[in-house]
Design a protein around this motif. Structure first.
Motif, PDB file in Angstrom:
ATOM      1  N   GLY A 168       0.687  -1.103   0.102  1.00 47.04           N
ATOM      2  CA  GLY A 168       0.073   0.031  -0.063  1.00 47.04           C
ATOM      3  C   GLY A 168       0.867   1.396   0.047  1.00 47.04           C
ATOM      4  O   GLY A 168       0.478   1.946   0.685  1.00 47.04           O
ATOM      5  N   TYR A 169       1.965   1.359  -1.167  1.00 46.69           N
ATOM      6  CA  TYR A 169       2.710   2.337  -0.894  1.00 46.69           C
ATOM      7  C   TYR A 169       1.641   3.609  -1.475  1.00 46.69           C
ATOM      8  O   TYR A 169       0.513   3.428  -2.150  1.00 46.69           O
ATOM      9  N   GLN A 170       2.183   5.097  -1.556  1.00 46.53           N
ATOM     10  CA  GLN A 170       1.421   6.062  -1.949  1.00 46.53           C
ATOM     11  C   GLN A 170       1.416   6.392  -3.278  1.00 46.53           C
ATOM     12  O   GLN A 170       1.828   7.310  -4.215  1.00 46.53           O
ATOM     13  N   GLN A 171       0.448   5.337  -3.993  1.00 48.42           N
ATOM     14  CA  GLN A 171       0.227   5.477  -5.329  1.00 48.42           C
ATOM     15  C   GLN A 171      -1.098   6.329  -5.564  1.00 48.42           C
ATOM     16  O   GLN A 171      -1.923   5.908  -4.959  1.00 48.42           O
ATOM     17  N   LYS A 172      -1.148   7.161  -6.517  1.00 46.24           N
ATOM     18  CA  LYS A 172      -1.920   8.120  -6.683  1.00 46.24           C
ATOM     19  C   LYS A 172      -2.920   7.872  -7.968  1.00 46.24           C
ATOM     20  O   LYS A 172      -4.063   8.052  -8.103  1.00 46.24           O
ATOM     21  N   ASP A 173      -2.001   7.183  -8.888  1.00 43.68           N
ATOM     22  CA  ASP A 173      -2.876   7.027 -10.148  1.00 43.68           C
ATOM     23  C   ASP A 173      -3.323   5.476 -10.342  1.00 43.68           C
ATOM     24  O   ASP A 173      -2.585   4.490  -9.774  1.00 43.68           O
ATOM     25  N   ILE A 174      -4.104   5.173 -11.120  1.00 39.26           N
ATOM     26  CA  ILE A 174      -4.324   3.997 -11.680  1.00 39.26           C
ATOM     27  C   ILE A 174      -3.207   3.802 -12.915  1.00 39.26           C
ATOM     28  O   ILE A 174      -3.011   4.279 -13.569  1.00 39.26           O
ATOM     29  N   GLN A 175      -2.777   2.468 -12.580  1.00 35.94           N
ATOM     30  CA  GLN A 175      -1.576   1.840 -13.526  1.00 35.94           C
ATOM     31  C   GLN A 175      -2.126   0.914 -14.281  1.00 35.94           C
ATOM     32  O   GLN A 175      -2.593  -0.160 -13.786  1.00 35.94           O
ATOM     33  N   LEU A 176      -2.050   1.066 -15.594  1.00 37.51           N
ATOM     34  CA  LEU A 176      -2.557  -0.046 -16.628  1.00 37.51           C
ATOM     35  C   LEU A 176      -1.310  -0.318 -17.610  1.00 37.51           C
ATOM     36  O   LEU A 176      -0.525   0.256 -18.029  1.00 37.51           O
ATOM     37  N   ARG A 177      -1.416  -1.763 -17.641  1.00 33.02           N
ATOM     38  CA  ARG A 177      -0.283  -2.283 -18.417  1.00 33.02           C
ATOM     39  C   ARG A 177      -0.793  -3.511 -19.563  1.00 33.02           C
ATOM     40  O   ARG A 177      -1.449  -4.391 -19.029  1.00 33.02           O
TER      41      ARG A 177
END
Length: 738
Positions: A168-177
């Motif tokens: 649960g790091y501070q990721q703000k965006d949805i990441q799509l690959r």
């Protein structure tokens, strides 16, 4: 001492340069003398840039026990589609089997299957689950711990690889690959997404990936039986080919809740589902030998299987007064797998001979709990004590038919097995001086396995005490140099399938293709170990290190092939046994640093390299190749990453090399495997901070992979030499932040 660093770098990376010019780290630019050039303090925005590589290196430097950490940069670099492809490039790690296929297990320090402990979030994965096939997009980092520690199970003679899932790091965006891998014109698409979120004190990170893999395999086998003092008695050529497709989904959401008291509760389930199907064809020609020795002229096979694994990890962290903390872990796991195989054989005229049916249904489930209480005691002491309790249950039904007739006495084999594992540990992390730290630990672990198979009850119990000592000394006056040492005791417990297993039958039973059974009387291997290491850190993200190890092993386990009377008549059967004592040792060299650290005006290139050399011998087996099973003598990796200044482009690659392996596994059996050379290249184009494209090519040499086995019995050498084709794989991955 600093003058030795360039020499070490040359030895480790094979640079053509004869000398390196050492330069001090660039200083900060001079401040402008013009007061108008300075912006008002109120308008200055504070930006903190954190480099992943520096974090990983710093974690390694500060750890008292020898521990390497590889984060997202390493995981993403080559665009790999499986964790196994990443592991093969890490220091001291080899992956068995042919390039691009794996299946031979992950090994540290050249040791075979079972010597390396594989964990997910610090816990053992469900039975039957292959970590090699795990999608890298589901992983946050990989930790390699070279020596056992009391906190984890000490079933780690070679070491421990801990796969930490997305945190649960501070990721703000949805990441799509979006990825497509191409092998021999066959496409294997992959889609992965991570979605962060927060609602009050609850935060989450949802990770998922779906994939489809298509592949073609082809190999040739040369079977030859030759009298030790006479002519060839049998010679056959077998050509095998298969086409398969697998589809799957991986889910690993992570939920974290922070209470008003400061306590945190985290839960992370992990779900893997796979469907597989394949069709195979085997053609056999016999040039020498009696006609009845040819089991078939053609064999057709059809296999389908499905597997589902679910595992839940949770922990509650409670902070107490005086800096004390209680961390309670809990979890559950379950899995089911079903497979059906139909093999039909024909003679040279195409007339059907035999039909073999093999069906297996396995169910695993278990519960586990554990915890660790940590508290400072006195000056420089951090004391911890904890426990682990785990219970697992397996139900397995195996049906094998030969032309409709049962291969088992009761037309099917049912197996139920229960495993109970309990452990307690205590450890003290002691800062003796500002330069000298030590880690002292003691762990007791007991494992009891009980089983009922075809009406027979068997059991196996093992108990092991494991004292461990790790220490690190930071050399005064040389802030970036330190020395490590460790004295440990570890063990290798027999695998459930080695203890108690339903028989596996060979349709072409011979010395080199025996039936396989288990042995409930196996004892665990016990190992005493010594580790030494020297580390020099370069800048914020570089390291040059040299380490050595010795392991002294008792109760070594090996498989032995003998001729036995079975319900099917007199057959060759392979079963595991404890044989004798063994010793293994090795040296491991590593260099990883930006080229600018050692060469003035160098391009923006990061170099990565490691080399390992291993020795071993087994008592009671004649030399010169009486080594530990599957252990390579050497392994090496070299790679670089070049970030171009004029373009938003990074290019790089890596070369992995393992020489041929020849091992005398018993007085009568010799096993070999050929050289492995894997060249991987990649390119990364960053369109903008939100979009980037990664192109990769793996296993570009596409060398054939050779393996062989020779077993001598009754003055005849029975050999099987296999040549398997490998293939280059090309992939393209679009990475987006939405």
């Amino acid at each position: 001492m600093n003058r030795l660093i360039p020499i070490a770098c040359i030895a480790l990376i094979g640079s053509a340069s004869s000398t390196f010019a050492q330069q001090a780290e660039p200083g900060a630019p001079e401040k402008s003398a013009d007061p108008k050039a300075a912006a008002p303090a109120a308008k200055v925005q504070s930006v903190v840039v954190q480099g992943t590589r520096a974090d990983d290196i710093e974690t390694r430097r500060l750890s008292t026990a020898s521990k390497m950490v590889f984060g997202r940069e390493e995981l993403d670099r080559n665009g790999d589609t499986s964790v196994g492809e990443i592991l093969k490039r890490l220091p001291g790690v080899t992956v068995g089997g042919r390039p691009g296929r794996g299946g031979g297990g992950v090994r540290m320090r050249g040791l075979g299957n079972g010597y390396t402990q594989m964990l997910v979030n610090g816990e053992k994965p469900p039975g039957g689950f292959s970590l090699e096939s795990l999608s890298p997009d589901q992983v946050e980092r990989i930790e390699i711990i070279r020596g056992p520690v009391a906190e984890h199970s000490t079933q780690a003679i070679a070491g421990t690889i801990n796969i930490v899932l997305r945190e649960g790091y501070q990721q703000k965006d949805i990441q799509l690959r979006l990825t497509d891998s191409i092998e021999q014109g066959r496409h294997s698409p992959n889609l992965s997404v991570t979605v962060p979120g927060k609602a009050g004190k609850l935060t989450w990170l949802m990770s998922a990936s779906v994939f489809e893999n298509r592949r073609h395999d082809e190999s040739s086998t040369h079977n030859i039986d030759q009298a030790l003092a006479g002519p060839v008695e049998l010679e056959q050529q077998v050509h095998d080919q298969s086409d398969g497709i697998s589809r799957g989904i991986h889910l690993s959401p992570r939920l974290s809740y922070k209470f008003d008291s400061g306590d945190t509760l985290t839960f992370q389930p992990f779900l893997v589902h796979n469907d597989n199907s394949s069709q195979s064809q085997s053609d056999m020609t016999q040039s020498v030998g009696k006609p009845e020795r040819q089991a078939y002229a053609r064999q057709l096979g059809d296999t389908s299987s499905t597997s589902t694994f679910l595992r839940g990890f949770g922990n509650w962290v409670h902070k107490m007064g005086g800096g004390a903390k209680l961390d309670v872990k809990f979890g559950f796991g379950g899995g089911k797998s079903d497979s059906d195989t139909l093999r039909s054989t024909f003679d040279a005229a195409g007339v059907p001979k035999k039909a073999y049916t093999d069906s297996d249904s396995t169910r695993d489930h278990g519960l586990n709990t554990g915890g660790k209480y940590t508290t400072p005691i006195g000056k420089g002491h951090l004391l911890a004590a904890g426990w682990d309790i785990e219970a697992n249950h397996r139900d397995q039904t195996h049906v094998a038919l030969d032309n409709g007739d049962p291969l088992f006495d009761d037309s099917g084999a049912s197996l139920t097995a229960d495993t109970r594992r309990m452990a307690a540990f205590v450890q003290d992390e002691w800062d003796i001086t500002p330069q000298w730290s030590a880690y002292l630990g003691l762990r007791w672990e007991g494992i009891r396995t009980t089983s009922t198979s075809s009406g027979a009850d068997v059991s196996n119990t093992s108990r092991v005490w494991s004292p461990v000592l790790h220490t690190v000394y930071r050399i005064p006056g040389h802030a970036k140099d330190q020395v490590r040492a460790a004295l440990t005791q570890s063990y290798r417990a027999p695998a459930l399938n080695d203890l108690i297993a339903t028989p596996t039958f060979s349709s072409d039973n011979r010395e080199t293709r025996p039936d396989r059974i288990g042995n409930p009387n196996l004892k665990p291997e016990l190992a005493k170990g010594l580790d030494l290491a020297y580390e020099h850190y370069l800048g914020k993200s570089g390291i040059v290190s040299a380490s050595a190890f010795v392991r002294d092993i008792d109760n070594l386990m090996r498989r032995e092939t003998t001729k036995q009377m079975t319900s099917r008549g007199l057959k060759y059967v392979s079963s595991p046994i404890n044989i004798d004592h063994a010793r293994t040792s090795g040296i491991e060299l590593e260099a990883k640093f930006p080229l600018t650290e050692v060469m003035a005006g160098a391009p923006n290139i990061d170099l990565r390299s490691n080399y390992s050399r291993f020795w071993s011998n087994v008592d009671g087996i004649p030399g010169p190749n009486n080594r530990l099973d599957q252990q390579a003598k050497q392994t090496a990796n070299f790679g670089l990453d070049w970030r171009l200044k004029s373009l938003p482009l990074t290019v790089g690659g890596g070369l992995n090399w393992t020489p041929p392996i020849l091992v005398q596994t018993s007085k009568t059996e010799l096993v070999s495997s050929g050289v492995k050379r894997q060249l991987d290249l990649y390119g990364l184009w960053k369109f903008n901070p939100r979009y980037q494209l990664r192109v990769a090519a793996n296993n570009l040499f596409a060398d054939d992979y050779d393996s062989g086995r020779t077993l001598t019995s009754e003055d005849v050498a029975h050999s099987a030499f296999v040549t398997a084709h490998t293939y280059a794989t090309f992939s393209i991955k679009l990475e987006m932040k939405l």
